[in-house]
Design an enzyme around this catalytic site. Structure first.
Site, mmCIF file in Angstrom:
data_model
loop_
_atom_site.group_PDB
_atom_site.id
_atom_site.type_symbol
_atom_site.label_atom_id
_atom_site.label_comp_id
_atom_site.label_asym_id
_atom_site.label_seq_id
_atom_site.Cartn_x
_atom_site.Cartn_y
_atom_site.Cartn_z
ATOM 1 N N ASP A 33 0.876 -1.213 0.041
ATOM 2 C CA ASP A 33 -0.102 0.003 -0.074
ATOM 3 C C ASP A 33 0.843 1.058 -0.060
ATOM 4 O O ASP A 33 1.942 1.316 0.645
ATOM 5 C CB ASP A 33 -0.854 -0.054 1.196
ATOM 6 C CG ASP A 33 -2.054 0.827 1.240
ATOM 7 O OD1 ASP A 33 -2.203 1.372 -0.167
ATOM 8 O OD2 ASP A 33 -2.771 1.106 2.270
ATOM 9 N N ARG A 46 0.726 9.249 -9.966
ATOM 10 C CA ARG A 46 0.312 7.797 -9.217
ATOM 11 C C ARG A 46 0.966 6.941 -10.304
ATOM 12 O O ARG A 46 1.568 5.843 -9.592
ATOM 13 C CB ARG A 46 -1.155 7.851 -9.258
ATOM 14 C CG ARG A 46 -1.615 8.719 -8.019
ATOM 15 C CD ARG A 46 -3.191 8.631 -8.095
ATOM 16 N NE ARG A 46 -3.385 7.211 -7.803
ATOM 17 C CZ ARG A 46 -3.708 6.928 -6.503
ATOM 18 N NH1 ARG A 46 -3.429 7.602 -5.266
ATOM 19 N NH2 ARG A 46 -4.034 5.564 -6.128
ATOM 20 N N HIS A 50 3.415 3.729 -8.997
ATOM 21 C CA HIS A 50 3.187 2.363 -9.067
ATOM 22 C C HIS A 50 4.487 1.716 -9.913
ATOM 23 O O HIS A 50 5.046 0.500 -9.412
ATOM 24 C CB HIS A 50 1.992 2.139 -9.953
ATOM 25 C CG HIS A 50 0.726 2.462 -9.444
ATOM 26 N ND1 HIS A 50 0.308 2.159 -8.296
ATOM 27 C CD2 HIS A 50 -0.284 2.982 -9.841
ATOM 28 C CE1 HIS A 50 -0.851 2.511 -7.741
ATOM 29 N NE2 HIS A 50 -1.446 3.027 -8.952
ATOM 30 N N SER A 78 -6.813 -5.699 -6.088
ATOM 31 C CA SER A 78 -8.259 -6.385 -5.360
ATOM 32 C C SER A 78 -9.252 -6.242 -6.397
ATOM 33 O O SER A 78 -9.248 -5.362 -7.306
ATOM 34 C CB SER A 78 -8.367 -5.857 -4.087
ATOM 35 O OG SER A 78 -8.874 -4.285 -4.297
ATOM 36 N N ILE A 79 -10.449 -7.030 -6.159
ATOM 37 C CA ILE A 79 -11.643 -6.828 -6.807
ATOM 38 C C ILE A 79 -12.136 -5.482 -6.681
ATOM 39 O O ILE A 79 -12.545 -4.704 -7.700
ATOM 40 C CB ILE A 79 -12.816 -7.819 -6.442
ATOM 41 C CG1 ILE A 79 -12.047 -9.326 -6.802
ATOM 42 C CG2 ILE A 79 -14.019 -7.518 -6.774
ATOM 43 C CD1 ILE A 79 -13.200 -10.367 -6.539
ATOM 44 N N LEU A 144 11.403 -20.261 -4.363
ATOM 45 C CA LEU A 144 10.040 -19.597 -3.980
ATOM 46 C C LEU A 144 8.845 -19.760 -4.741
ATOM 47 O O LEU A 144 8.881 -19.853 -6.066
ATOM 48 C CB LEU A 144 10.678 -18.175 -4.008
ATOM 49 C CG LEU A 144 9.551 -17.194 -3.908
ATOM 50 C CD1 LEU A 144 9.177 -16.915 -2.285
ATOM 51 C CD2 LEU A 144 10.089 -15.686 -4.025
ATOM 52 N N SER A 209 -8.146 -5.216 4.617
ATOM 53 C CA SER A 209 -8.767 -5.072 3.205
ATOM 54 C C SER A 209 -9.007 -6.209 2.126
ATOM 55 O O SER A 209 -8.752 -6.208 1.142
ATOM 56 C CB SER A 209 -7.634 -4.055 2.495
ATOM 57 O OG SER A 209 -7.408 -3.115 3.195
HETATM 58 C C1 FPP Z 1 -1.397 0.313 -3.561
HETATM 59 O O1 FPP Z 1 -1.063 1.733 -3.679
HETATM 60 C C2 FPP Z 1 -0.860 -0.366 -4.795
HETATM 61 C C3 FPP Z 1 -1.957 -1.213 -5.548
HETATM 62 C C4 FPP Z 1 -3.236 -0.900 -5.620
HETATM 63 C C5 FPP Z 1 -1.375 -1.780 -6.503
HETATM 64 C C6 FPP Z 1 -0.129 -2.455 -6.179
HETATM 65 C C7 FPP Z 1 0.566 -2.568 -7.691
HETATM 66 C C8 FPP Z 1 2.098 -2.515 -7.849
HETATM 67 C C9 FPP Z 1 2.842 -2.547 -6.683
HETATM 68 C C10 FPP Z 1 2.453 -2.511 -9.249
HETATM 69 C C11 FPP Z 1 2.131 -3.865 -9.942
HETATM 70 C C12 FPP Z 1 2.289 -5.076 -9.228
HETATM 71 C C13 FPP Z 1 2.969 -6.251 -9.695
HETATM 72 C C14 FPP Z 1 3.232 -7.481 -8.989
HETATM 73 C C15 FPP Z 1 3.660 -6.138 -11.089
HETATM 74 P P1 FPP Z 1 -2.232 2.798 -3.717
HETATM 75 O O2 FPP Z 1 -2.342 3.096 -5.097
HETATM 76 O O3 FPP Z 1 -3.647 2.339 -3.234
HETATM 77 O O4 FPP Z 1 -1.534 3.945 -2.807
HETATM 78 P P2 FPP Z 1 -2.153 5.040 -2.348
HETATM 79 O O5 FPP Z 1 -3.110 4.218 -0.940
HETATM 80 O O6 FPP Z 1 -1.255 5.906 -1.206
HETATM 81 O O7 FPP Z 1 -3.138 5.778 -3.008
#
Ligand code: FPP
Length: 280
Positions: A33, A46, A50, A78-79, A144, A209
């Site tokens: 997160d 954003r 990512h 997530s969904i 792994l 969550s």
């Molecule tokens: C949460 O940050 C993160 C996500 C919803 C997506 C996680 C995805 C990645 C790390 C990249 C793709 C993954 C792989 C395995 C290739 P947020 O956007 O909810 O952050 P915020 O809460 O600060 O807005």
């Protein structure tokens, strides 16, 4: 590129010290997160958050593999994440596609088994195809097991399992009296994996969550204020050391756990003596 070869000597020493302590988790689950907040606080987009989050994925996967963790499950989408703005969903799917294309060979070379859990039919066709390919290529790997939770939610998986059990009851394959925790677990998408014994969540939020709801009944939780893009191997080591110093009671008393631990320590000592005698 072999991950063992590229490791720095200092990092190797830290890992060896941790391994020596023993009691590493078998299955680590991670709620990644804070990509967005990390980016916004730095005046970035954003998307850049990512992208940097993927660098953390790379480092944590490598470090987990090197230190001998058997299962790592990452909550990547997530969904509920489908409700995000369509442009952000598109970016996340593109990044995922890119990650799968780029990393498959290296993961395979390093004996990683890559799989996914979640409602894969909701994912773009190209991602489904890449996941299938990754699954096939790495299915016999013994290092792994890296599981990406994609279009996943714990309640969705539980409801899906209930539906499948109900169908099997109707077909006469299962009788209602046979339904117990083990049978139920075998219908979940995480079947075949041990339950996570350790869950790490970044960016300070104290909730599950909708992640691995059934599986996390007894899992230890570790919450750090660091945002996911800044969470790297040294933070993982801190988390592991924290885990190793916890007492896991599974409903028992502290005294019971202490006496069992004592027996276990004696067992290991005994094993070493026996091995020495055998000349192993
Ligand atoms: C949460 O940050 C993160 C996500 C919803 C997506 C996680 C995805 C990645 C790390 C990249 C793709 C993954 C792989 C395995 C290739 P947020 O956007 O909810 O952050 P915020 O809460 O600060 O807005």
């Amino acid at each position: 590129m072999s991950w063992v070869k590229e490791q720095s000597p200092e990092d190797k020493i830290i890992q060896e010290e941790i391994i020596k302590e023993g009691n590493l988790p078998r299955h680590i689950a991670v709620i990644m997160d804070g990509n967005g907040r990390w980016a916004i606080e730095r005046g970035l987009t954003r998307t850049e958050g990512h992208q940097e989050g993927i660098e953390s994925v790379r480092d944590i996967v490598k470090a987990s593999s090197q230190i001998g963790i058997k299962y790592l499950t990452l909550y990547a989408f997530s969904i509920e994440n489908w409700k995000r703005p369509i442009t952000e969903v598109g970016v996340l799917m593109k990044l995922l596609e890119h990650y799968l294309r780029q990393e498959l060979n290296e993961l395979h070379e390093n004996n990683v088994k890559l799989q996914s859990i979640g409602k894969s039919s909701s994912l773009p066709k190209v991602v489904q195809k890449l996941l299938h390919e990754a699954n096939e290529t790495t299915k016999d790997n013994t290092g792994l097991t890296l599981t990406l939770a994609l279009s996943y939610s714990g309640r969705w998986d539980i409801v899906r399992a209930v539906q499948m059990i109900a169908l099997d009851v109707r077909r006469g394959k299962v009788s209602p009296e046979d339904i117990n925790e083990d049978l139920f677990s075998s219908y979940l998408q995480t079947t075949g994996m041990p339950y996570p014994d350790f869950l790490i969540r970044t960016s300070g939020e104290m909730r599950l969550s909708n992640f691995l709801l059934w599986e996390m009944a007894y899992g230890e939780m570790y919450i750090t204020d660091k945002y996911w893009p800044e969470f790297r191997r040294n933070d993982l080591y801190d988390a592991l050391i924290n885990f190793m110093n916890r007492e896991r009671r599974f409903g028992k008393t502290s005294a019971q756990v202490a006496s069992e631990k004592d027996t276990k320590q004696k067992d290991t000592y005994l094993q070493r003596v026996v091995n020495a005698i055998k000349g192993k």
